[in-house]
Design a protein around this motif. Structure first.
Motif, PDB file in Angstrom:
ATOM      1  N   ASP A   1       0.833  -1.216   0.000  1.00  0.00           N
ATOM      2  CA  ASP A   1       0.000   0.000   0.000  1.00  0.00           C
ATOM      3  C   ASP A   1       0.863   1.261   0.000  1.00  0.00           C
ATOM      4  N   CYS A   2       1.924   1.210   0.818  1.00  0.00           N
ATOM      5  CA  CYS A   2       2.798   2.401   0.901  1.00  0.00           C
ATOM      6  C   CYS A   2       3.574   2.577  -0.407  1.00  0.00           C
ATOM      7  N   THR A   3       3.948   1.461  -1.043  1.00  0.00           N
ATOM      8  CA  THR A   3       4.648   1.555  -2.329  1.00  0.00           C
ATOM      9  C   THR A   3       3.717   2.187  -3.363  1.00  0.00           C
ATOM     10  N   TRP A   4       2.452   1.715  -3.378  1.00  0.00           N
ATOM     11  CA  TRP A   4       1.472   2.278  -4.333  1.00  0.00           C
ATOM     12  C   TRP A   4       1.312   3.791  -4.096  1.00  0.00           C
TER      13      TRP A   4
ATOM     14  N   TYR B   1       5.803  12.376  14.098  1.00  0.00           N
ATOM     15  CA  TYR B   1       4.433  12.055  13.679  1.00  0.00           C
ATOM     16  C   TYR B   1       4.277  11.630  12.217  1.00  0.00           C
ATOM     17  N   TYR B   2       5.360  11.700  11.452  1.00  0.00           N
ATOM     18  CA  TYR B   2       5.191  11.454  10.014  1.00  0.00           C
ATOM     19  C   TYR B   2       4.937   9.993   9.648  1.00  0.00           C
ATOM     20  N   THR B   3       4.099   9.822   8.647  1.00  0.00           N
ATOM     21  CA  THR B   3       3.859   8.519   8.017  1.00  0.00           C
ATOM     22  C   THR B   3       3.911   8.766   6.510  1.00  0.00           C
ATOM     23  N   ARG B   4       4.305   7.790   5.781  1.00  0.00           N
ATOM     24  CA  ARG B   4       4.356   7.885   4.308  1.00  0.00           C
ATOM     25  C   ARG B   4       5.096   9.126   3.808  1.00  0.00           C
ATOM     26  N   THR B   5       4.437   9.964   2.994  1.00  0.00           N
ATOM     27  CA  THR B   5       5.146  11.050   2.306  1.00  0.00           C
ATOM     28  C   THR B   5       5.834  12.035   3.251  1.00  0.00           C
ATOM     29  N   THR B   6       7.129  12.302   2.988  1.00  0.00           N
ATOM     30  CA  THR B   6       7.784  13.466   3.600  1.00  0.00           C
ATOM     31  C   THR B   6       8.481  14.221   2.479  1.00  0.00           C
ATOM     32  N   PHE B   7       8.676  15.496   2.685  1.00  0.00           N
ATOM     33  CA  PHE B   7       9.368  16.271   1.650  1.00  0.00           C
ATOM     34  C   PHE B   7      10.031  17.507   2.241  1.00  0.00           C
ATOM     35  N   GLU B   8      11.001  18.009   1.528  1.00  0.00           N
ATOM     36  CA  GLU B   8      11.688  19.223   1.948  1.00  0.00           C
ATOM     37  C   GLU B   8      12.037  20.029   0.708  1.00  0.00           C
ATOM     38  N   VAL B   9      11.963  21.341   0.832  1.00  0.00           N
ATOM     39  CA  VAL B   9      12.369  22.226  -0.254  1.00  0.00           C
ATOM     40  C   VAL B   9      13.664  22.887   0.205  1.00  0.00           C
ATOM     41  N   GLN B  10      14.698  22.749  -0.609  1.00  0.00           N
ATOM     42  CA  GLN B  10      16.023  23.205  -0.164  1.00  0.00           C
ATOM     43  C   GLN B  10      16.634  24.195  -1.135  1.00  0.00           C
TER      44      GLN B  10
ATOM     45  N   GLY C   1       5.070  16.796   5.534  1.00  0.00           N
ATOM     46  CA  GLY C   1       4.804  15.388   5.310  1.00  0.00           C
ATOM     47  C   GLY C   1       3.433  15.001   5.821  1.00  0.00           C
ATOM     48  N   ARG C   2       3.153  13.709   5.633  1.00  0.00           N
ATOM     49  CA  ARG C   2       1.858  13.143   5.995  1.00  0.00           C
ATOM     50  C   ARG C   2       1.918  12.647   7.438  1.00  0.00           C
ATOM     51  N   TYR C   3       0.813  12.788   8.137  1.00  0.00           N
ATOM     52  CA  TYR C   3       0.777  12.317   9.537  1.00  0.00           C
ATOM     53  C   TYR C   3      -0.608  11.720   9.783  1.00  0.00           C
ATOM     54  N   ASP C   4      -0.783  10.504   9.268  1.00  0.00           N
ATOM     55  CA  ASP C   4      -2.117   9.902   9.231  1.00  0.00           C
ATOM     56  C   ASP C   4      -2.644   9.461  10.592  1.00  0.00           C
TER      57      ASP C   4
END
Ligand code: HAM
Length: 421
Positions: free
Chosen positions: A230-233, A261-270, A284-287
Motif C-alpha cells: 500500500d505504501c509503495t502504491w 508524527y510522520y507517516t508515508r510522504t515526507t518532503f523538503e524544499v532546499q 509530510g503526511r501524519y495519518d
C-alpha cells in the motif's frame, strides 16, 4: 543600562517588513486559489500536546522547547511548530463536522531553543499549511505542487524538492529492526545521544548533527526498501502525479524529518544559497496523529515554510526597494508649508502615499529627502507659486517638470499619479 534583544530573537525592521508582507500576502493569495482558509492559534499550549505530537525523543521536544510552569504550576510551552496546535483546535472545535476535508493555514512565530546561527533563530516564523481528511496521494501531490507554485510566484524558482516515504507503522517496524541492527554494528562511532536514540527511537539518529553519526547514517538502510504494497502504491502514485504536474524532484531515502508524527510522504524544499540551514520548507503526511490526540480517524498532510529563510533568499535575489511616496510636497515658507500640510491629509484620504518635510529646509535638501524616500513626483510650492496659483510638479524618474493649478491641486495630483508610466 542599554537593553538588547534576547539572543536568537530578532527585530524585523521597517525596511525589511515590505518583503515579509509581500511573502505573506502572496501565500494567502496562492493558498486561496487552492481553497485554504486561515486559522489563528495560540502561541502557548500545554507542553504535553507537543511532547505527545512531535515525540518525546525528538530534539525539538527534548532539547529545544521553551517549557515553563505558569503561576498555577501547569507545564506550558511556547509553540515550536503549528501542526499539533492546529489538530488540537480541529478536534476542540469539531471542525470536521460538515466537511470531509479541511484545508487550513496559519502564519506566525514559533520558538525553539536552538543554537542561534545564520538561518536559525530561537524565535522564527512559519507559514504552516495543513490538509486534513484525505489519505492522498492526490492531496500530497497537490500540496507539493502548491508550495512549488508559491515559491516560483514570489520569484524563487531555483529550489530543490526532495521527497521520501516513511511508510506506515506496519512497514516501519521491520525497518526499525534492520536500522537498529545496523547501528549496533557501528555503536562506537555514535555520539552518546545517538547511542541512547538507537535504543529508544533509532530513526532519530538521522537528525543528529555530529559528524561521525552523519558518516554512519550515510550507509544506513533505506526506508523505501521496506515499504509495504500500500505504501509503495502511495509513493509511486505521488511521484507519477508530480511528474505529470511537471514538478521536479529527487528521492532522498534518508529524509526522515525531525518530528515523530510522520507517516508515508515526507518532503523538503532546499536551497544551495543559505549554507548549512538549507531547508526553506518541510512537511509530510501524519495519518495517525489525529487519532493519537483523541480525534476522528482523519489522515492529514502539511508543511511549514521558514519565513526568515525565504525572506533572506528574496533579499539576495531581488532589488526589493521599498515603495516610496506617490507624492512628496516640497514647501518653502510658512504659508506654503501650512497649505502643503492640509493638502497632504486630503491626498492621503484620496488614497495617495504622501510625505513632506516638517523641518524648514531649503529646496535642495527637500529634493534630496524626496529622492531618498523614493518619491515618484514632487510638488514644489513657495511664495511665488502661491501668488501665481500654480505649483510645479517634478517627475523624479523622467526629471520632467510641469505646472499645475493649485485650485484643483488634489484632483490634479491624483490624475497625474494614476496615469500609467
Ligand atoms: P520543520 O521542518 O521543523 O517542520 O520546520 C519547517 C521549516 O521551518 C524549516 O524547513 C525551516 O525553514 C524553518 N525553521 C525551523 N526551525 C527554524 C529555526 N530555528 N530558525 C529559522 N527557521 C526555522 C515543522 O515545523 C512541521 N510542523 C511542518 C509540517 C506541517 N509538517 C506537517 N505539517
Amino acid at each position: 543600562m542599554q537593553y538588547r534583544a534576547i539572543k536568537g530573537f530578532k527585530d524585523i525592521l521597517p525596511h525589511q517588513v515590505g518583503t515579509w508582507n509581500r511573502v505573506e500576502s502572496e501565500a494567502k493569495r496562492v493558498f486561496g486559489l487552492f481553497g485554504y482558509k486561515e486559522i489563528r492559534i495560540p502561541v502557548i499550549e500545554n507542553a504535553e500536546l507537543f511532547a505527545r505530537g512531535i515525540g518525546q525523543d525528538t530534539d525539538i521536544v527534548s532539547k529545544e522547547m521553551y517549557t515553563f510552569q505558569d503561576r498555577r504550576g501547569n507545564f506550558v510551552a511556547m509553540r515550536p511548530e503549528a501542526t499539533a496546535s492546529i489538530l488540537r483546535a480541529f478536534i476542540e472545535h469539531k471542525l470536521y463536522e460538515g466537511y470531509s476535508v479541511q484545508k487550513l493555514f496559519t502564519i506566525g512565530p514559533m520558538f525553539r531553543y536552538e543554537r542561534p546561527q545564520k538561518g536559525r533563530r530561537r524565535q522564527f516564523h512559519q507559514i504552516d499549511v495543513e490538509i486534513i481528511g484525505d489519505p492522498g496521494p492526490r492531496s500530497d501531490s497537490e500540496l507539493i505542487f502548491m508550495i512549488m507554485h508559491f515559491f516560483s510566484s514570489i520569484g524563487l524558482s531555483d529550489l530543490a524538492l526532495q521527497v521520501n516515504s516513511l511508510g506506515c507503522p506496519g512497514c516501519r517496524g521491520p525497518f526499525r529492526v534492520e536500522l537498529k541492527g545496523y547501528l549496533e554494528n557501528c555503536v562506537s562511532q555514535l555520539c552518546p545521544d545517538c547511542q541512547t536514540r538507537m535504543e529508544t527511537n533509532p530513526l532519530r539518529v538521522f537528525d543528529c548533527k555530529v559528524g561521525t553519526c552523519n558518516q554512519v547514517i550515510k550507509d544506513a538502510p533505506s526506508m523505501v526498501d521496506f515499504l509495504c504494497d500500500d505504501c509503495t502504491w502511495h509513493f509511486d502514485s505521488l511521484m507519477a502525479y508530480l511528474k505529470e504536474l511537471d514538478v521536479d524532484f529527487a528521492v532522498n531515502s534518508h529524509l526522515m524529518r525531525g518530528l515523530d508524527y510522520y507517516t508515508r510522504t515526507t518532503f523538503e524544499v532546499q536551497t544551495q544559497e543559505l549554507g548549512a540551514q538549507n531547508a526553506v520548507a518541510g512537511g509530510g503526511r501524519y495519518d495517525n496523529l489525529m487519532k493519537e490526540f483523541g480525534g476522528p480517524d482523519s489522515p492529514a498532510i502539511g508543511f511549514a515554510i521558514g519565513e526568515e529563510r525565504v525572506v533572506e533568499l528574496l533579499e539576495k535575489h531581488t532589488a526589493q526597494g521599498e515603495e516610496g511616496p506617490d507624492v512628496f510636497v516640497a514647501a518653502l515658507g510658512k504659508e506654503a508649508e501650512d497649505k502643503a500640510f492640509i493638502w497632504l491629509q486630503e491626498l492621503r484620504k484620496a488614497g495617495l502615499r504622501c510625505e513632506m518635510e516638517y523641518r524648514p529646509l531649503g529646496l535642495k535638501a527637500q529634493m534630496r529627502h524626496a529622492d531618498r524616500l523614493g518619491a515618484r513626483k514632487v510638488l514644489i510650492i513657495g511664495e511665488d507659486e502661491l501668488s501665481k496659483g500654480k505649483g510645479i510638479v517634478r517627475d523624479m524618474v523622467t526629471k520632467e517638470q510641469i505646472e499645475l493649478l493649485l485650485d484643483s491641486v488634489v484632483e490634479e495630483l491624483i490624475r497625474l499619479t494614476t496615469i500609467k508610466q
